[in-house]
Design a protein around this motif. Structure first.
Motif, PDB file in Angstrom:
ATOM      1  N   VAL A 207      31.194  -7.753 -18.621  1.00 45.83           N
ATOM      2  CA  VAL A 207      30.901  -7.076 -17.359  1.00 45.83           C
ATOM      3  C   VAL A 207      32.240  -6.673 -16.754  1.00 45.83           C
ATOM      4  O   VAL A 207      33.106  -7.519 -16.532  1.00 45.83           O
ATOM      5  N   PHE A 208      32.398  -5.377 -16.489  1.00 45.15           N
ATOM      6  CA  PHE A 208      33.679  -4.815 -16.068  1.00 45.15           C
ATOM      7  C   PHE A 208      33.508  -4.197 -14.689  1.00 45.15           C
ATOM      8  O   PHE A 208      32.849  -3.177 -14.529  1.00 45.15           O
ATOM      9  N   ILE A 209      34.103  -4.838 -13.678  1.00 44.67           N
ATOM     10  CA  ILE A 209      33.998  -4.362 -12.303  1.00 44.67           C
ATOM     11  C   ILE A 209      35.303  -3.669 -11.937  1.00 44.67           C
ATOM     12  O   ILE A 209      36.383  -4.259 -12.061  1.00 44.67           O
ATOM     13  N   SER A 210      35.228  -2.422 -11.498  1.00 45.03           N
ATOM     14  CA  SER A 210      36.447  -1.702 -11.151  1.00 45.03           C
ATOM     15  C   SER A 210      36.127  -0.528 -10.245  1.00 45.03           C
ATOM     16  O   SER A 210      35.041   0.055 -10.318  1.00 45.03           O
ATOM     17  N   HIS A 211      37.108  -0.189  -9.380  1.00 48.28           N
ATOM     18  CA  HIS A 211      37.028   1.019  -8.573  1.00 48.28           C
ATOM     19  C   HIS A 211      37.801   2.166  -9.222  1.00 48.28           C
ATOM     20  O   HIS A 211      37.780   3.285  -8.712  1.00 48.28           O
ATOM     21  N   ARG A 212      38.490   1.887 -10.303  1.00 51.18           N
ATOM     22  CA  ARG A 212      39.247   2.917 -11.001  1.00 51.18           C
ATOM     23  C   ARG A 212      38.326   3.613 -12.000  1.00 51.18           C
ATOM     24  O   ARG A 212      38.090   3.114 -13.100  1.00 51.18           O
ATOM     25  N   PHE A 213      37.816   4.751 -11.611  1.00 45.92           N
ATOM     26  CA  PHE A 213      36.760   5.369 -12.405  1.00 45.92           C
ATOM     27  C   PHE A 213      37.257   5.943 -13.729  1.00 45.92           C
ATOM     28  O   PHE A 213      36.482   6.047 -14.677  1.00 45.92           O
ATOM     29  N   ASP A 214      38.525   6.322 -13.812  1.00 47.31           N
ATOM     30  CA  ASP A 214      39.030   6.764 -15.111  1.00 47.31           C
ATOM     31  C   ASP A 214      38.995   5.615 -16.107  1.00 47.31           C
ATOM     32  O   ASP A 214      38.671   5.804 -17.286  1.00 47.31           O
ATOM     33  N   GLU A 215      39.278   4.401 -15.639  1.00 43.93           N
ATOM     34  CA  GLU A 215      39.226   3.240 -16.517  1.00 43.93           C
ATOM     35  C   GLU A 215      37.789   2.840 -16.823  1.00 43.93           C
ATOM     36  O   GLU A 215      37.485   2.368 -17.927  1.00 43.93           O
ATOM     37  N   VAL A 216      36.888   3.001 -15.866  1.00 46.20           N
ATOM     38  CA  VAL A 216      35.471   2.749 -16.129  1.00 46.20           C
ATOM     39  C   VAL A 216      34.975   3.673 -17.233  1.00 46.20           C
ATOM     40  O   VAL A 216      34.267   3.252 -18.159  1.00 46.20           O
ATOM     41  N   GLN A 217      35.352   4.952 -17.145  1.00 46.13           N
ATOM     42  CA  GLN A 217      34.967   5.893 -18.189  1.00 46.13           C
ATOM     43  C   GLN A 217      35.520   5.482 -19.546  1.00 46.13           C
ATOM     44  O   GLN A 217      34.838   5.588 -20.566  1.00 46.13           O
ATOM     45  N   GLU A 218      36.767   5.037 -19.571  1.00 47.62           N
ATOM     46  CA  GLU A 218      37.411   4.698 -20.827  1.00 47.62           C
ATOM     47  C   GLU A 218      36.864   3.411 -21.421  1.00 47.62           C
ATOM     48  O   GLU A 218      36.693   3.305 -22.644  1.00 47.62           O
ATOM     49  N   ALA A 219      36.578   2.421 -20.564  1.00 43.58           N
ATOM     50  CA  ALA A 219      36.275   1.085 -21.066  1.00 43.58           C
ATOM     51  C   ALA A 219      34.790   0.821 -21.282  1.00 43.58           C
ATOM     52  O   ALA A 219      34.427   0.011 -22.135  1.00 43.58           O
ATOM     53  N   CYS A 220      33.923   1.492 -20.528  1.00 43.95           N
ATOM     54  CA  CYS A 220      32.531   1.050 -20.448  1.00 43.95           C
ATOM     55  C   CYS A 220      31.583   1.880 -21.316  1.00 43.95           C
ATOM     56  O   CYS A 220      31.702   3.101 -21.399  1.00 43.95           O
ATOM     57  N   ASP A 221      30.634   1.178 -21.938  1.00 44.69           N
ATOM     58  CA  ASP A 221      29.576   1.820 -22.713  1.00 44.69           C
ATOM     59  C   ASP A 221      28.369   2.141 -21.845  1.00 44.69           C
ATOM     60  O   ASP A 221      27.620   3.077 -22.135  1.00 44.69           O
ATOM     61  N   ARG A 222      28.177   1.348 -20.820  1.00 46.94           N
ATOM     62  CA  ARG A 222      27.078   1.554 -19.867  1.00 46.94           C
ATOM     63  C   ARG A 222      27.600   1.185 -18.491  1.00 46.94           C
ATOM     64  O   ARG A 222      28.449   0.295 -18.361  1.00 46.94           O
ATOM     65  N   VAL A 223      27.095   1.851 -17.458  1.00 50.75           N
ATOM     66  CA  VAL A 223      27.519   1.563 -16.085  1.00 50.75           C
ATOM     67  C   VAL A 223      26.299   1.441 -15.191  1.00 50.75           C
ATOM     68  O   VAL A 223      25.399   2.299 -15.233  1.00 50.75           O
ATOM     69  N   THR A 224      26.268   0.378 -14.392  1.00 53.35           N
ATOM     70  CA  THR A 224      25.213   0.166 -13.400  1.00 53.35           C
ATOM     71  C   THR A 224      25.827   0.315 -12.016  1.00 53.35           C
ATOM     72  O   THR A 224      26.866  -0.285 -11.727  1.00 53.35           O
ATOM     73  N   ALA A 225      25.196   1.108 -11.168  1.00 54.81           N
ATOM     74  CA  ALA A 225      25.682   1.334  -9.803  1.00 54.81           C
ATOM     75  C   ALA A 225      24.763   0.635  -8.816  1.00 54.81           C
ATOM     76  O   ALA A 225      23.534   0.765  -8.895  1.00 54.81           O
ATOM     77  N   LEU A 226      25.360  -0.089  -7.886  1.00 51.78           N
ATOM     78  CA  LEU A 226      24.629  -0.786  -6.832  1.00 51.78           C
ATOM     79  C   LEU A 226      24.889  -0.132  -5.479  1.00 51.78           C
ATOM     80  O   LEU A 226      25.989   0.369  -5.221  1.00 51.78           O
ATOM     81  N   ALA A 227      23.881  -0.167  -4.613  1.00 55.95           N
ATOM     82  CA  ALA A 227      24.026   0.238  -3.216  1.00 55.95           C
ATOM     83  C   ALA A 227      23.051  -0.585  -2.398  1.00 55.95           C
ATOM     84  O   ALA A 227      21.860  -0.662  -2.736  1.00 55.95           O
ATOM     85  N   ASP A 228      23.546  -1.224  -1.361  1.00 55.88           N
ATOM     86  CA  ASP A 228      22.703  -2.045  -0.480  1.00 55.88           C
ATOM     87  C   ASP A 228      21.879  -3.054  -1.269  1.00 55.88           C
ATOM     88  O   ASP A 228      20.710  -3.305  -0.958  1.00 55.88           O
ATOM     89  N   GLY A 229      22.503  -3.644  -2.300  1.00 53.49           N
ATOM     90  CA  GLY A 229      21.845  -4.707  -3.046  1.00 53.49           C
ATOM     91  C   GLY A 229      20.837  -4.259  -4.070  1.00 53.49           C
ATOM     92  O   GLY A 229      20.147  -5.097  -4.670  1.00 53.49           O
ATOM     93  N   GLU A 230      20.737  -2.953  -4.301  1.00 53.14           N
ATOM     94  CA  GLU A 230      19.768  -2.429  -5.262  1.00 53.14           C
ATOM     95  C   GLU A 230      20.466  -1.593  -6.322  1.00 53.14           C
ATOM     96  O   GLU A 230      21.498  -0.974  -6.053  1.00 53.14           O
ATOM     97  N   VAL A 231      19.889  -1.543  -7.521  1.00 49.32           N
ATOM     98  CA  VAL A 231      20.395  -0.665  -8.567  1.00 49.32           C
ATOM     99  C   VAL A 231      19.937   0.754  -8.263  1.00 49.32           C
ATOM    100  O   VAL A 231      18.743   1.016  -8.138  1.00 49.32           O
ATOM    101  N   ILE A 232      20.897   1.674  -8.143  1.00 51.43           N
ATOM    102  CA  ILE A 232      20.552   3.059  -7.816  1.00 51.43           C
ATOM    103  C   ILE A 232      20.792   4.012  -8.977  1.00 51.43           C
ATOM    104  O   ILE A 232      20.324   5.152  -8.954  1.00 51.43           O
ATOM    105  N   ASP A 233      21.521   3.556  -9.996  1.00 53.60           N
ATOM    106  CA  ASP A 233      21.761   4.425 -11.146  1.00 53.60           C
ATOM    107  C   ASP A 233      22.227   3.575 -12.318  1.00 53.60           C
ATOM    108  O   ASP A 233      22.905   2.561 -12.135  1.00 53.60           O
TER     109      ASP A 233
END
Length: 515
Positions: A207-233
């Protein structure tokens, strides 16, 4: 990125190792997680993104045994498991590596990696066995780290890798990495990301948590986005684009920027000379790489950036609390060389931590007079009447009279912040530096503070405002400067900038504009 076909450590590629299923968590009346789900698969890196307060930390703390959920389930290889402590999680091969690097810096790499799980009974043979095992781990991670070196002598990226090796030594199957490259330069980040890929290829679930989106793109195979405690994407593979990551954070409406209508009604009159701007030229420091910045009297300049971008360092330099490697900070024709000179030139700093800036056990009036205490007493004895006399006017003007007799620690976050602003104004600043001025403040108090800051600018103060919330900067600022890895990524008039563009500049590549 695509997941490998085979795995040799964590599990068989594609095998579900861990799942948070419809997890709910409440703290009193506040619901932090509202049925959030996340599955962790062997041989895959799962990104987890969201605004501050979206619920990311709470969700991973549930998986790491630090927080117990109020609803939903945690499944380990498809079977429900009750993780009530970090020891429970560790026993199941779940290791959370925190953002802050905390380890005994005087210990060797081998000692840190094997700490708490040392081989043998001690002595020379056990030390040699430990060193051999750690050397094998480091070789497997592709890094030529001397296992006998002291941790303090290693680059920050290798210190992070030592923590990852420690997790492997403890037979981790699931790694939770919280901002693993925060405060690192590009080379150090690349080194850590390389190790993350190797761990993935060995079959670990990450599980890779980061605000650096270029690194998220490079490192991650799947990405889950949360907002207000819910999965939104949830994004897979090629769907993980910078535009979609930013949209998941800011929301679809963020591309449309509503114009700010500032409240310019005068709140307080500040008596000072308006001549001269605060000018930063070619400033270089620990993270800053040739910063140019101007704050003119009567304007509000926002400064934004992720952790490690250099924003925090800017405030320390401007307040004279840190010495630059090169460059200059000037007000008019005079140079800031120390904290004392910054104060003499009319620069006041309000740090993000209210606790560090206030005397929480003392009354409001004493806190307001804090910057002028030396002028209030004789021979080191402070006169209460003098404090009240000097503070009364500004207390009235900032509507603090109803709480003037209360102790600072008894006030709400909004009132505490107004007291600290009043204390800075009593010193007669020309420029006010504010780090996250509304953090921990409720909506109503936030609006009042915004109106106050705009009013101070209307009276001629120059304000530099840092905030972890992009929409706040767009709401109160005239101009916004974005830093990324110590360099200016974007400068724009706030009215020309959308939240989508601002977050894009903070998290990845965005075209620079000027204004």
């Amino acid at each position: 990125m695509s997941a490998p076909a085979t795995a040799d450590t964590g599990g068989t590629a594609g095998q579900e190792l861990l799942r948070a299923d419809a997890v709910v968590k409440r703290y009193g009346p506040v619901t932090v997680l509202r049925g959030a789900s996340l599955d962790v698969v062997a041989g895959r890196v799962d990104g987890l993104i969201g605004r501050n307060g979206a619920g990311k930390s709470t969700l991973v703390n549930v998986l790491a045994g630090r927080v117990h959920a109020d609803g939903g389930r945690v499944l380990l290889e498809g079977r429900p498991v009750d993780l009530r402590t970090p020891a429970d999680a560790l026993a199941h091969g779940i290791v959370a590596v925190p953002q802050e690097i905390v380890m005994p810096m005087d210990m060797t790499v081998t000692e840190v990696v094997t700490f708490g799980a040392e081989p043998g009974r001690g002595g020379v043979l056990a030390r040699r066995t430990a060193e051999r095992r750690v050397r094998e781990l480091m070789d497997g991670l592709g890094l030529p780290i001397d296992v006998r070196a002291r941790v303090r002598d290693l680059p920050v990226s290798w210190q992070r890798v030592v923590l990852l090796a420690q997790a492997l030594h403890r037979e981790a199957r699931v790694l939770i990495l919280d901002e693993p490259t925060a405060a690192m330069n590009a080379d150090d980040s690349a080194r850590v990301l390389s190790v993350v890929r190797r761990l993935r290829d060995r079959g670990l679930g990450i599980v890779f948590i980061s605000h650096r989106f270029d690194e998220v793109q490079e490192a991650c195979d799947r990405v889950t986005a949360l907002a207000d405690g819910e999965v939104i994407d949830v994004m897979d593979g090629a769907e993980v684009t910078h535009d979609r990551l930013v949209a998941a954070i800011t929301g679809p409406e963020s591309a449309m920027r509503k114009p700010r209508v500032p409240d310019t009604a005068a709140v307080v009159t500040v008596d000072h000379d308006h001549a001269g701007a605060l000018e930063v030229r070619e400033l270089r420091g620990e993270r800053l790489d040739g910063l140019d910045l101007d704050v003119r009297p009567g304007e509000v300049v926002g400064i934004a950036g992720l952790p490690g971008s250099g924003v925090a360092e800017v405030f320390e330099h401007l307040a004279g609390r840190r010495r630059a490697a090169s460059g200059s900070i000037r007000v008019g024709d005079r140079t800031v060389t120390s904290e004392r000179s910054a104060t003499r030139l009319g620069i006041g700093l309000l740090p993000a931590s209210r606790r560090s800036a206030a005397m929480t056990t003392e009354p409001v009036l004493e806190n307001v007079a804090l910057p002028a205490l030396a002028a209030c007493g004789r021979r080191g004895v402070v006169s209460t009447s003098s404090i009240r006399r000097r503070s009364a006017d500004i207390v009235d003007r900032l509507s603090l009279r109803p709480v003037a007799e209360r102790r600072m620690g008894q006030l709400s976050g909004g009132n505490q912040q107004r007291v600290l602003v009043a204390a800075k104004l009593l010193a007669g600043p020309r420029f006010l530096l504010l780090e996250d001025p509304t953090v921990g403040v409720d909506i109503a108090a936030r609006a009042e503070l915004h109106a106050l800051l705009r009013s101070l600018a209307a009276e001629g103060l120059g304000l530099l405002v840092g905030s972890s919330e992009p929409e706040e900067l767009l709401e109160i600022c005239d101009r916004v400067v974005v830093l990324r890895r110590g360099r200016v990524e974007l400068t724009s008039r706030a009215e020309d900038l959308s939240e989508y563009e601002l977050v894009g500049a903070m998290t990845g590549s965005a075209p620079a504009t000027t204004g």
